[in-house]
Design a protein around this motif. Structure first.
Motif, PDB file in Angstrom:
ATOM      1  N   LYS A 236      -1.727  13.262  -4.337  1.00  0.00           N
ATOM      2  CA  LYS A 236      -0.621  13.322  -3.368  1.00  0.00           C
ATOM      3  C   LYS A 236       0.197  12.039  -3.468  1.00  0.00           C
ATOM      4  N   PHE A 237       1.509  12.162  -3.725  1.00  0.00           N
ATOM      5  CA  PHE A 237       2.276  10.929  -3.949  1.00  0.00           C
ATOM      6  C   PHE A 237       2.382  10.072  -2.687  1.00  0.00           C
TER       7      PHE A 237
ATOM      8  N   LYS B 261       0.959   5.270  -0.392  1.00  0.00           N
ATOM      9  CA  LYS B 261       1.233   4.399   0.756  1.00  0.00           C
ATOM     10  C   LYS B 261      -0.024   4.169   1.593  1.00  0.00           C
TER      11      LYS B 261
ATOM     12  N   ALA C 242      -2.212   0.691   2.254  1.00  0.00           N
ATOM     13  CA  ALA C 242      -2.604   0.205   3.586  1.00  0.00           C
ATOM     14  C   ALA C 242      -4.114  -0.037   3.650  1.00  0.00           C
TER      15      ALA C 242
ATOM     16  N   GLY D 147       1.989  -0.327  10.393  1.00  0.00           N
ATOM     17  CA  GLY D 147       1.137   0.664   9.733  1.00  0.00           C
ATOM     18  C   GLY D 147       0.268   0.100   8.631  1.00  0.00           C
TER      19      GLY D 147
ATOM     20  N   LEU E  68      -8.308   4.231   8.393  1.00  0.00           N
ATOM     21  CA  LEU E  68      -8.659   5.329   7.482  1.00  0.00           C
ATOM     22  C   LEU E  68      -9.712   4.881   6.474  1.00  0.00           C
TER      23      LEU E  68
ATOM     24  N   SER F 135       8.233  14.604  -6.714  1.00  0.00           N
ATOM     25  CA  SER F 135       7.918  13.202  -6.436  1.00  0.00           C
ATOM     26  C   SER F 135       8.552  12.737  -5.139  1.00  0.00           C
ATOM     27  N   GLY F 136       9.146  13.662  -4.390  1.00  0.00           N
ATOM     28  CA  GLY F 136       9.687  13.314  -3.087  1.00  0.00           C
ATOM     29  C   GLY F 136      11.121  12.830  -3.097  1.00  0.00           C
TER      30      GLY F 136
ATOM     31  N   ARG G  92      17.309  14.913  10.799  1.00  0.00           N
ATOM     32  CA  ARG G  92      17.360  14.648   9.357  1.00  0.00           C
ATOM     33  C   ARG G  92      16.093  13.913   8.930  1.00  0.00           C
TER      34      ARG G  92
ATOM     35  N   LEU H 285       8.631  15.979   2.571  1.00  0.00           N
ATOM     36  CA  LEU H 285       7.784  15.079   1.788  1.00  0.00           C
ATOM     37  C   LEU H 285       6.313  15.431   1.948  1.00  0.00           C
TER      38      LEU H 285
ATOM     39  N   ALA I  84       5.603  18.574  -0.053  1.00  0.00           N
ATOM     40  CA  ALA I  84       5.646  18.340  -1.499  1.00  0.00           C
ATOM     41  C   ALA I  84       4.439  17.525  -1.954  1.00  0.00           C
ATOM     42  N   SER I  85       4.026  16.566  -1.131  1.00  0.00           N
ATOM     43  CA  SER I  85       2.911  15.682  -1.507  1.00  0.00           C
ATOM     44  C   SER I  85       1.573  16.407  -1.450  1.00  0.00           C
TER      45      SER I  85
ATOM     46  N   ALA J  57      -3.276   8.787  12.409  1.00  0.00           N
ATOM     47  CA  ALA J  57      -3.653   7.678  11.524  1.00  0.00           C
ATOM     48  C   ALA J  57      -2.912   7.741  10.190  1.00  0.00           C
ATOM     49  N   ILE J  58      -2.827   8.940   9.610  1.00  0.00           N
ATOM     50  CA  ILE J  58      -2.139   9.051   8.315  1.00  0.00           C
ATOM     51  C   ILE J  58      -0.636   8.847   8.485  1.00  0.00           C
TER      52      ILE J  58
ATOM     53  N   ALA K 205       0.771   6.866  10.634  1.00  0.00           N
ATOM     54  CA  ALA K 205       0.988   5.418  10.754  1.00  0.00           C
ATOM     55  C   ALA K 205       0.872   4.727   9.400  1.00  0.00           C
ATOM     56  N   ALA K 206      -0.126   5.144   8.604  1.00  0.00           N
ATOM     57  CA  ALA K 206      -0.395   4.471   7.325  1.00  0.00           C
ATOM     58  C   ALA K 206       0.664   4.774   6.269  1.00  0.00           C
ATOM     59  N   THR K 207       1.495   5.791   6.519  1.00  0.00           N
ATOM     60  CA  THR K 207       2.538   6.162   5.545  1.00  0.00           C
ATOM     61  C   THR K 207       3.931   5.922   6.119  1.00  0.00           C
TER      62      THR K 207
ATOM     63  N   LEU L  67       5.839   9.070   7.146  1.00  0.00           N
ATOM     64  CA  LEU L  67       6.261  10.075   6.160  1.00  0.00           C
ATOM     65  C   LEU L  67       5.334  11.288   6.143  1.00  0.00           C
TER      66      LEU L  67
END
Lengths: 135, 135, 135, 135
Positions: free
Chosen positions: B54-55, B59, B63, B92, B97, D41-42, D58, D66, D69-70, D85-86, D88-90, D93
């Motif tokens: 997963k791209f 991120k 982290a 973040g 995690l 690739s986003g 938007r 994203l 796609a990911s 949690a995810i 926040a870590a991304t 996104l």
């Protein structure tokens, strides 16, 4: 025009082989390098910062890789007259610095490699050694 | 207190060996991963995005690596009660995690590895396989 | 001075018609383009990245559209002597690169279009084909 | 494992047809939408903000596209227990909001669509209408 087309991508095996080849070339030269590999949309596939390389060169190596992947040509092929304006309009991502080369598969840009920390000639030599893995 | 101290760092040879070990473990599991290695200051030393990973996990893997390098402990050791507040206060970058492990050399944090795209158990197993290279 | 005024805006039907017209012109030229349309406040209304266009040109096309919408004039009308300073002060968003044209309705700037990936002449020709939809 | 693999991509013709289909569905419902389409690739391929849609949607529509796609799955398939949690870590996104669907070609994620401004059901209905173009 049809709704889909086919493209070749490079696998992580290719990415690791390219990093190995780039490191070997850089060690042979005695010049540690930052090396970045991106895909056809500019997303990072892999990177390495060699011991002793300039850490800020990670950023210029990324810009070189992105420029090459986006244009399908060497980063230093960006015409001198527009480098400053296009660099500014893209937040510095388009660069005319040498050391970025496109990854071309079946005639299409499949990504780019960017190398930074050495002289322009050294950066290009490492990028070329990386691309040689794919032929 | 003296003016200087000595720290061990990992070389790019170690980084490449750790990436190789992580990839081998991930391939054995059949779960492609995003893998990031950072130094004691959180600056990226190396990374790989495996084919099919997963791209966006690039991120979260970053982290996790940063959290482990900064705290000198596994990312999932961040106490549950403060995760949300510390995560917010660091944009973040601190995450609870699972999949981030510190690189400890001579009792000091020399960096961190972060792995993401699989389950928590898979991410940790790949991170452990990477650290095993250093012992 | 009264408390309110009236402005014309373009609908998403206009935006889609402009994208269609821009694509048709770009295909006729054989030069894939990145095309961005923004409103009078610079917020994106629509965009398209044509197959084979340079992905970094999304960023320069946005800067061109923003410059045209903000100034109510073509992006390349920014005086050469101030381009560098204004570009720096706006984080690269004001650009003198050709390919940005304002959308003028009843004498007021209602937005802008930005086109990038071709030569300056090609970019302008696509932008002009898009504006022709509104007359 | 070989050095290259083959993937299908969607052309800008497909992107425009998907935007048209999404707009038609949204107009039929009487709910203006923000619609974003990204590649594998986003990187954004196309987007539209319909007249009357929430402009901040938007950003959530992009996050939905994203995420889909990911992960290669619907955005609301992100397990509830890890969403916060995810996310926040991304940097926000990865989202569990409904309205993101993956574009699957030959069994591989070729991108994602994200829709936002309506209810979750409306957002999903528009995304589904867009994907129907590709079958």
């Amino acid at each position: 025009m049809q709704l889909t087309e086919t493209r070749k991508i490079i696998t992580h095996r290719a990415v690791m082989a390219m990093l190995d080849a780039g490191i070997a070339k850089a060690e042979e030269m005695g010049q540690p390098q930052c090396i970045v590999i991106v895909d056809a949309s500019g997303e990072v596939l892999g990177e390495i910062r060699m011991t002793g390389a300039k850490f800020l060169s990670r950023k210029s190596a990324l810009a070189k890789a992105l420029t090459a992947a986006s244009t399908g040509a060497a980063s230093n092929a960006v015409p001198e007259g527009v480098r400053s304006a296009i660099g500014a309009a893209t937040g510095g991502l388009v660069t005319g610095l040498p050391g970025g080369l496109p990854i071309i598969l079946d005639g299409k840009a499949a990504g780019g490699v960017g190398v930074g920390s050495g002289t322009g000639e050294q950066d290009i030599a490492v990028a070329e050694a990386m691309l040689a893995v794919l032929v």
